[in-house]
Design an enzyme around this catalytic site. Structure first.
Site, PDB file in Angstrom:
ATOM      1  N   LYS A  37      22.477  14.563 -38.356  1.00 39.52           N
ATOM      2  CA  LYS A  37      22.833  15.266 -39.595  1.00 39.52           C
ATOM      3  C   LYS A  37      21.588  15.541 -40.443  1.00 39.52           C
ATOM      4  O   LYS A  37      20.524  14.961 -40.188  1.00 39.52           O
ATOM      5  CB  LYS A  37      23.858  14.428 -40.373  1.00 39.52           C
ATOM      6  CG  LYS A  37      23.347  13.067 -40.812  1.00 39.52           C
ATOM      7  CD  LYS A  37      24.491  12.131 -41.178  1.00 39.52           C
ATOM      8  CE  LYS A  37      23.948  10.799 -41.659  1.00 39.52           C
ATOM      9  NZ  LYS A  37      25.027   9.823 -41.870  1.00 39.52           N
ATOM     10  N   TYR A 267       0.673  18.383 -65.595  1.00 42.77           N
ATOM     11  CA  TYR A 267       1.699  18.606 -66.615  1.00 42.77           C
ATOM     12  C   TYR A 267       1.961  17.341 -67.426  1.00 42.77           C
ATOM     13  O   TYR A 267       2.007  16.241 -66.869  1.00 42.77           O
ATOM     14  CB  TYR A 267       3.017  19.032 -65.951  1.00 42.77           C
ATOM     15  CG  TYR A 267       2.983  20.414 -65.367  1.00 42.77           C
ATOM     16  CD1 TYR A 267       2.678  21.525 -66.148  1.00 42.77           C
ATOM     17  CD2 TYR A 267       3.283  20.614 -64.023  1.00 42.77           C
ATOM     18  CE1 TYR A 267       2.664  22.801 -65.590  1.00 42.77           C
ATOM     19  CE2 TYR A 267       3.276  21.887 -63.467  1.00 42.77           C
ATOM     20  CZ  TYR A 267       2.959  22.969 -64.262  1.00 42.77           C
ATOM     21  OH  TYR A 267       2.948  24.220 -63.716  1.00 42.77           O
TER      22      TYR A 267
HETATM   23  C1  LIG Z   1      24.596   8.662 -41.238  1.00 41.97           C
HETATM   24  C2  LIG Z   1      25.553   7.838 -40.510  1.00 41.97           C
HETATM   25  C3  LIG Z   1      25.100   6.989 -39.494  1.00 41.97           C
HETATM   26  C4  LIG Z   1      23.640   6.742 -39.180  1.00 41.97           C
HETATM   27  O1  LIG Z   1      23.120   5.889 -40.156  1.00 41.97           O
HETATM   28  P1  LIG Z   1      21.665   5.228 -40.012  1.00 41.97           P
HETATM   29  O2  LIG Z   1      21.665   4.187 -41.069  1.00 41.97           O
HETATM   30  O3  LIG Z   1      20.684   6.322 -40.287  1.00 41.97           O
HETATM   31  O4  LIG Z   1      21.568   4.692 -38.647  1.00 41.97           O
HETATM   32  C5  LIG Z   1      26.048   6.303 -38.763  1.00 41.97           C
HETATM   33  N1  LIG Z   1      27.369   6.436 -39.028  1.00 41.97           N
HETATM   34  C6  LIG Z   1      27.830   7.240 -40.022  1.00 41.97           C
HETATM   35  C7  LIG Z   1      29.287   7.335 -40.253  1.00 41.97           C
HETATM   36  C8  LIG Z   1      26.943   7.956 -40.796  1.00 41.97           C
HETATM   37  O5  LIG Z   1      27.392   8.742 -41.766  1.00 41.97           O
END
Ligand SMILES: *Cc1c(COP(=O)(O)O)cnc(C)c1O
Length: 380
Positions: A37, A267
């Site tokens: 993702k 800034y």
């Molecule tokens: C993002 C996500 C993961 C992966 O998480 P990590 O901590 O990056 O390993 C696993 N399961 C679900 C449901 C997630 O949303």
């Protein structure tokens, strides 16, 4: 080639493959749901998906339909699990793309059942139970009451049951409670004499800290990218050494100047030069994903030396103290934000700590403007 850019990320696909191999070894024969993702945690979804198809994964974990469609364009037929909830107007598209939905309610399950039956197919689905994340999933009591109804629905086939940790890198006690509850739910199903589908629970921190959260599948995200989910729990340093950071984040010195004592920097003039100083201007800022929270706090590496960020990080440029390397530094020099420079290294977790955030946010904060350059693999 990277030298045409002012800010870029190098993605080491060889390291990526090694991390994947290490995770496979660590979890034994369990199946891997590789989480890609958010543009594969900033590493570039298409290239990472292509590499996973080459190196081998069992399922792709995505957040939404757009990401699922992107994985489909890379290769046909791969199993994809959508980790977020699908809205009713997205259901037909999920079915068309054969994306496995995460189901949290009977309403969703009936909806998918009806649509899939109409299309004359059986859609694999993953049912989620809420054990303390409070984001998605059936409440345990409702789940147990409704399970036989769910399992009997036509057009869907329960490929797995799962739950998600809220704090596996921080809180051993709460994580234990979640694991215990998940196991209790499964046990309650077993007593009802229903057949238990495959299970999954472990994210990256689960894989590192919770041996008994490893079920039929695991769902690593951060770990495949070679980053430790650093929290309050201590990790055996030998474990941390097994993983190789995949992403390096680099920029270049666009200008070297000397500012006199008393000059103000950036800034809000939050930094005043205490004595004559050599200052380097870098060609990246928060518009590239160097967090603004690093203003007056973080350091970057030039020629293997740590150079402190002076004043506020701006959208496109950042100023650093180059006094220590004033005799060597030159315009065009490489500046390392994440990665190695000489014997020095800066990691994603260093930035998370400096900026009061988490490694996931540092990685996904690297913006679209930063080209990703792939190395060490036959990337498509
Ligand atoms: C993002 C996500 C993961 C992966 O998480 P990590 O901590 O990056 O390993 C696993 N399961 C679900 C449901 C997630 O949303």
């Amino acid at each position: 080639m990277a030298l045409c850019y002012r800010a870029w990320a190098e993605i080491d696909l060889h390291a990526f493959q090694q991390n994947l191999d290490w995770i496979k070894f660590r979890v034994g024969g369990r199946k891997i749901i590789s989480v890609v993702k958010a543009d594969a945690y900033g590493h570039g979804l298409r290239q990472i998906a292509a590499s996973l198809m080459q190196f081998g994964t069992d399922i792709f974990g995505v957040a939404n339909l757009q990401e699922a469609a992107a994985v489909r364009t890379v290769g046909k037929g791969w199993p994809i699990l959508m980790l977020g909830a699908a809205m009713p107007d997205e259901w037909p598209q999920l079915i068309k793309l054969r994306v496995r939905p995460t189901l949290s309610s009977l309403k969703e399950a009936r909806g998918f059942s009806e649509l899939a039956t109409k299309s004359n197919l059986t859609l694999p689905v993953h049912i989620k139970v809420d054990t303390g994340m409070g984001r998605l999933g059936f409440q345990p009591s409702e789940f147990l009451q409704r399970y036989s109804e769910l399992a009997a629905l036509k057009g869907i086939q329960i490929e797995a049951l799962y739950s998600h940790f809220s704090s596996a890198e921080d809180d051993a006690h709460f994580t234990r409670q979640q694991t215990t509850q998940f196991h209790a739910i499964i046990e309650a199903l077993r007593i009802k004499d229903v057949s238990i589908p495959p299970l999954h629970l472990a994210n990256s921190a689960g894989i590192l800290f919770e041996q008994d959260s490893l079920h039929d599948f695991v769902r690593p995200g951060l770990l495949v990218y070679g980053v430790i989910p650093k929290g309050k729990r201590n990790l055996k340093s030998s474990l941390a050494k097994e993983l190789l950071p995949v992403l390096s984040f680099k920029s270049r010195v666009t200008l070297v100047r000397q500012l006199p004592k008393g000059a103000t920097v950036s800034y809000g003039h939050t930094y005043r030069v205490p004595k004559k100083m050599t200052i380097a201007t870098l060609g990246l800022g928060y518009g590239d994903g160097l967090p603004r929270e690093a203003s007056n706090r973080g350091s970057i590496l030039i020629r293997g030396k740590s150079c402190k960020i002076l004043g506020r990080v701006t959208m496109d440029q950042t100023l650093v103290d180059a006094s220590e390397i004033e005799s060597e530094i030159q315009e065009g020099d490489e500046a390392v934000i994440i990665g190695a420079s000489g014997d020095a290294r800066l990691d994603v977790n260093d930035w998370a700590e400096t900026c009061g955030t988490i490694p996931w946010a540092i990685l996904t904060g690297i913006t679209y403007r930063v080209p990703r350059i792939y190395k060490g693999g036959s990337a498509s």
